[in-house]
Design a protein around this motif. Structure first.
Motif, PDB file in Angstrom:
ATOM      1  N   SER A   1      -2.744 -11.850  11.382  1.00 46.45           N
ATOM      2  CA  SER A   1      -2.749 -12.557  10.106  1.00 46.45           C
ATOM      3  C   SER A   1      -1.458 -12.342   9.356  1.00 46.45           C
ATOM      4  O   SER A   1      -1.020 -13.180   8.579  1.00 46.45           O
ATOM      5  CB  SER A   1      -3.941 -12.099   9.234  1.00 46.45           C
ATOM      6  OG  SER A   1      -3.806 -10.735   8.895  1.00 46.45           O
ATOM      7  N   GLY A   2      -0.812 -11.177   9.576  1.00 45.91           N
ATOM      8  CA  GLY A   2       0.451 -10.891   8.931  1.00 45.91           C
ATOM      9  C   GLY A   2       1.554 -11.827   9.388  1.00 45.91           C
ATOM     10  O   GLY A   2       2.553 -12.002   8.712  1.00 45.91           O
ATOM     11  N   LYS A   3       1.342 -12.410  10.605  1.00 42.54           N
ATOM     12  CA  LYS A   3       2.345 -13.345  11.119  1.00 42.54           C
ATOM     13  C   LYS A   3       2.206 -14.720  10.478  1.00 42.54           C
ATOM     14  O   LYS A   3       3.073 -15.561  10.599  1.00 42.54           O
ATOM     15  CB  LYS A   3       2.212 -13.442  12.638  1.00 42.54           C
ATOM     16  CG  LYS A   3       2.518 -12.122  13.344  1.00 42.54           C
ATOM     17  CD  LYS A   3       2.274 -12.233  14.833  1.00 42.54           C
ATOM     18  CE  LYS A   3       2.505 -10.888  15.540  1.00 42.54           C
ATOM     19  NZ  LYS A   3       2.212 -10.956  16.975  1.00 42.54           N
ATOM     20  N   ASP A   4       1.038 -14.988   9.870  1.00 45.98           N
ATOM     21  CA  ASP A   4       0.845 -16.247   9.186  1.00 45.98           C
ATOM     22  C   ASP A   4       1.704 -16.271   7.920  1.00 45.98           C
ATOM     23  O   ASP A   4       2.110 -15.233   7.412  1.00 45.98           O
ATOM     24  CB  ASP A   4      -0.629 -16.443   8.830  1.00 45.98           C
ATOM     25  CG  ASP A   4      -1.502 -16.552  10.075  1.00 45.98           C
ATOM     26  OD1 ASP A   4      -0.956 -16.956  11.122  1.00 45.98           O
ATOM     27  OD2 ASP A   4      -2.696 -16.208   9.988  1.00 45.98           O
ATOM     28  N   ARG A   5       1.915 -17.445   7.409  1.00 46.68           N
ATOM     29  CA  ARG A   5       2.747 -17.596   6.223  1.00 46.68           C
ATOM     30  C   ARG A   5       1.970 -17.163   4.987  1.00 46.68           C
ATOM     31  O   ARG A   5       1.046 -17.854   4.536  1.00 46.68           O
ATOM     32  CB  ARG A   5       3.182 -19.055   6.104  1.00 46.68           C
ATOM     33  CG  ARG A   5       4.219 -19.324   5.032  1.00 46.68           C
ATOM     34  CD  ARG A   5       4.650 -20.771   5.128  1.00 46.68           C
ATOM     35  NE  ARG A   5       5.565 -21.133   4.069  1.00 46.68           N
ATOM     36  CZ  ARG A   5       6.877 -20.945   4.102  1.00 46.68           C
ATOM     37  NH1 ARG A   5       7.405 -20.342   5.149  1.00 46.68           N
ATOM     38  NH2 ARG A   5       7.655 -21.319   3.107  1.00 46.68           N
ATOM     39  N   CYS A   6       2.317 -16.003   4.438  1.00 54.63           N
ATOM     40  CA  CYS A   6       1.610 -15.488   3.269  1.00 54.63           C
ATOM     41  C   CYS A   6       2.230 -16.069   1.995  1.00 54.63           C
ATOM     42  O   CYS A   6       3.390 -16.473   1.976  1.00 54.63           O
ATOM     43  CB  CYS A   6       1.654 -13.966   3.227  1.00 54.63           C
ATOM     44  SG  CYS A   6       3.309 -13.279   3.122  1.00 54.63           S
ATOM     45  N   ARG A   7       1.428 -16.098   0.934  1.00 53.72           N
ATOM     46  CA  ARG A   7       1.888 -16.630  -0.343  1.00 53.72           C
ATOM     47  C   ARG A   7       2.025 -15.496  -1.343  1.00 53.72           C
ATOM     48  O   ARG A   7       1.096 -14.719  -1.548  1.00 53.72           O
ATOM     49  CB  ARG A   7       0.908 -17.672  -0.877  1.00 53.72           C
ATOM     50  CG  ARG A   7       1.227 -18.096  -2.306  1.00 53.72           C
ATOM     51  CD  ARG A   7       0.316 -19.170  -2.815  1.00 53.72           C
ATOM     52  NE  ARG A   7       0.502 -19.346  -4.254  1.00 53.72           N
ATOM     53  CZ  ARG A   7       0.000 -20.352  -4.968  1.00 53.72           C
ATOM     54  NH1 ARG A   7      -0.719 -21.266  -4.371  1.00 53.72           N
ATOM     55  NH2 ARG A   7       0.216 -20.430  -6.260  1.00 53.72           N
ATOM     56  N   VAL A   8       3.196 -15.411  -1.964  1.00 58.59           N
ATOM     57  CA  VAL A   8       3.461 -14.389  -2.975  1.00 58.59           C
ATOM     58  C   VAL A   8       3.809 -15.080  -4.282  1.00 58.59           C
ATOM     59  O   VAL A   8       4.730 -15.907  -4.333  1.00 58.59           O
ATOM     60  CB  VAL A   8       4.613 -13.448  -2.555  1.00 58.59           C
ATOM     61  CG1 VAL A   8       4.859 -12.392  -3.638  1.00 58.59           C
ATOM     62  CG2 VAL A   8       4.304 -12.774  -1.226  1.00 58.59           C
ATOM     63  N   SER A   9       3.066 -14.763  -5.336  1.00 63.37           N
ATOM     64  CA  SER A   9       3.344 -15.316  -6.659  1.00 63.37           C
ATOM     65  C   SER A   9       4.144 -14.307  -7.481  1.00 63.37           C
ATOM     66  O   SER A   9       3.889 -13.096  -7.408  1.00 63.37           O
ATOM     67  CB  SER A   9       2.038 -15.657  -7.387  1.00 63.37           C
ATOM     68  OG  SER A   9       1.401 -16.755  -6.775  1.00 63.37           O
ATOM     69  N   VAL A  10       5.103 -14.811  -8.249  1.00 62.99           N
ATOM     70  CA  VAL A  10       5.962 -13.964  -9.073  1.00 62.99           C
ATOM     71  C   VAL A  10       5.815 -14.396 -10.523  1.00 62.99           C
ATOM     72  O   VAL A  10       5.996 -15.562 -10.852  1.00 62.99           O
ATOM     73  CB  VAL A  10       7.440 -14.073  -8.630  1.00 62.99           C
ATOM     74  CG1 VAL A  10       8.310 -13.138  -9.458  1.00 62.99           C
ATOM     75  CG2 VAL A  10       7.579 -13.764  -7.145  1.00 62.99           C
ATOM     76  N   ILE A  11       5.480 -13.434 -11.390  1.00 64.24           N
ATOM     77  CA  ILE A  11       5.268 -13.728 -12.806  1.00 64.24           C
ATOM     78  C   ILE A  11       6.272 -12.948 -13.640  1.00 64.24           C
ATOM     79  O   ILE A  11       6.273 -11.719 -13.643  1.00 64.24           O
ATOM     80  CB  ILE A  11       3.826 -13.376 -13.231  1.00 64.24           C
ATOM     81  CG1 ILE A  11       2.829 -14.212 -12.418  1.00 64.24           C
ATOM     82  CG2 ILE A  11       3.625 -13.606 -14.722  1.00 64.24           C
ATOM     83  CD1 ILE A  11       1.379 -13.852 -12.660  1.00 64.24           C
TER      84      ILE A  11
END
Length: 324
Positions: free
Chosen positions: A31-41
């Protein structure tokens, strides 16, 4: 015979547990190889003071194969608004969040509670915590060291003799942990030198008319402890509203560099905001992709820049990241 059966059962159970653990790790790694989404606030995320940071985020996202989403907010964000934004981002599918803690009591604790669901990386320490280690990993420069470095530049310009000099200290929020550490580093380095602090002032972001600075008493030196106060003090210097005071400061925007280039600031201490963006996202993605990796805090470097050194290769690379 009974002992042999017991040993066999124990071995079977042990092997079963190992298989389950191995399968779990393999699933996490896959799953780590999948494209993860990171939000920045970030507060006022579109402003130039975040340019190098955003460029670092973008570069790391491309290198790590992550989906990056920077949330644009106003220049002032309450803790309650920030917590609501984080929960909204998580609800919309964010796998992790990078955030600059908003001021407010118990910010670190509230963010730590959310981190039980998704990883959270802080950009700077919670502004109302004054002692103890952060409950969450933090990526940023050594604020005390930057304040000390700024004082050393002042001493160099005056050949160590600044006895009787009056100081004015400015920051966007003088009560924040960041400003407190920078101020402490600066004043500790000048201890016993015979200076006096005439005033300290907090400035609102976007207060381009100089705001409270215009109303302060005359000093020999004005010390700006962050980019917001540096650019506002630079405007005042350019319009002669600092009454001849020399300006030294910490800054990381093209505006700050402009005031250095025009001679309205004597010296800049520049935190490595590109690396802060790059390292914060890289560490976050690493934590998402590796079950056994615990996200760690990272202390980043800073650079002291003088006007005559603006066009060295190293400093041009720093300035380039600010303009992206």
């Amino acid at each position: 015979m009974m002992n042999s059966k017991r040993l066999f059962v124990i071995m079977e159970i042990t092997l079963a547990v190992l298989v389950i653990v191995l399968a779990f790790v393999m699933v996490r790694e896959q799953s780590g190889k999948d494209r993860c989404r990171v939000s920045v606030i970030l507060p006022d995320a579109d402003s130039s003071q975040w340019s190098a940071f955003r460029y670092g985020l973008k570069t790391a996202a491309e290198d790590q194969g992550a989906e990056l989403f920077v949330v644009s907010t106003g220049d002032k964000l309450t803790l309650e608004e920030e917590i609501s934004l984080i929960r909204s981002e998580v609800g919309n599918g964010a796998d992790a969040v990078i955030v600059q803690p908003a001021p407010g009591d118990g910010a670190g604790q509230k963010l730590a509670e959310i981190s039980k669901k998704v990883p959270i990386m802080l950009v700077g320490k919670p502004q109302t915590e004054t002692e103890g280690d952060s409950l969450l990993p933090v990526t940023g420069p050594d604020d005390y060291a930057m304040g000390k470095a700024l004082a050393e530049e002042v001493l160099r310009d005056f050949n160590g003799n600044i006895e009787g000099k009056a100081l004015g200290l400015a920051a966007q929020d003088m009560e924040s942990v960041q400003a407190g550490e920078r101020r402490r580093g600066f004043l500790d380095a000048l201890q016993g030198r015979g200076t006096r602090t005439s005033w300290t002032v907090s400035l609102a972001a976007g207060d381009t008319d100089g705001g409270p600075l215009n109303n302060q008493s005359k000093t020999d030196l004005v010390i700006a402890l962050d980019d917001t106060s540096l650019t506002e003090a630079g405007e005042c210097t350019a319009s002669r509203d600092l009454h001849g005071a020399l300006l030294y400061g910490i800054g990381n925007s093209t505006e700050a560099v402009y005031f250095l280039d025009t001679g309205n600031a004597e010296c800049l201490v520049v935190p490595d905001e590109f690396s802060r963006g790059y390292e914060s996202l890289s560490e976050t993605v690493e934590g998402l992709g590796n079950f056994f990796h615990k996200m760690e805090s990272k202390v980043l470097s800073y650079t002291t820049i003088r006007r005559k050194e603006l066009f060295t290769k190293k400093n041009q690379e720093i300035i380039f990241t600010m303009s992206q």
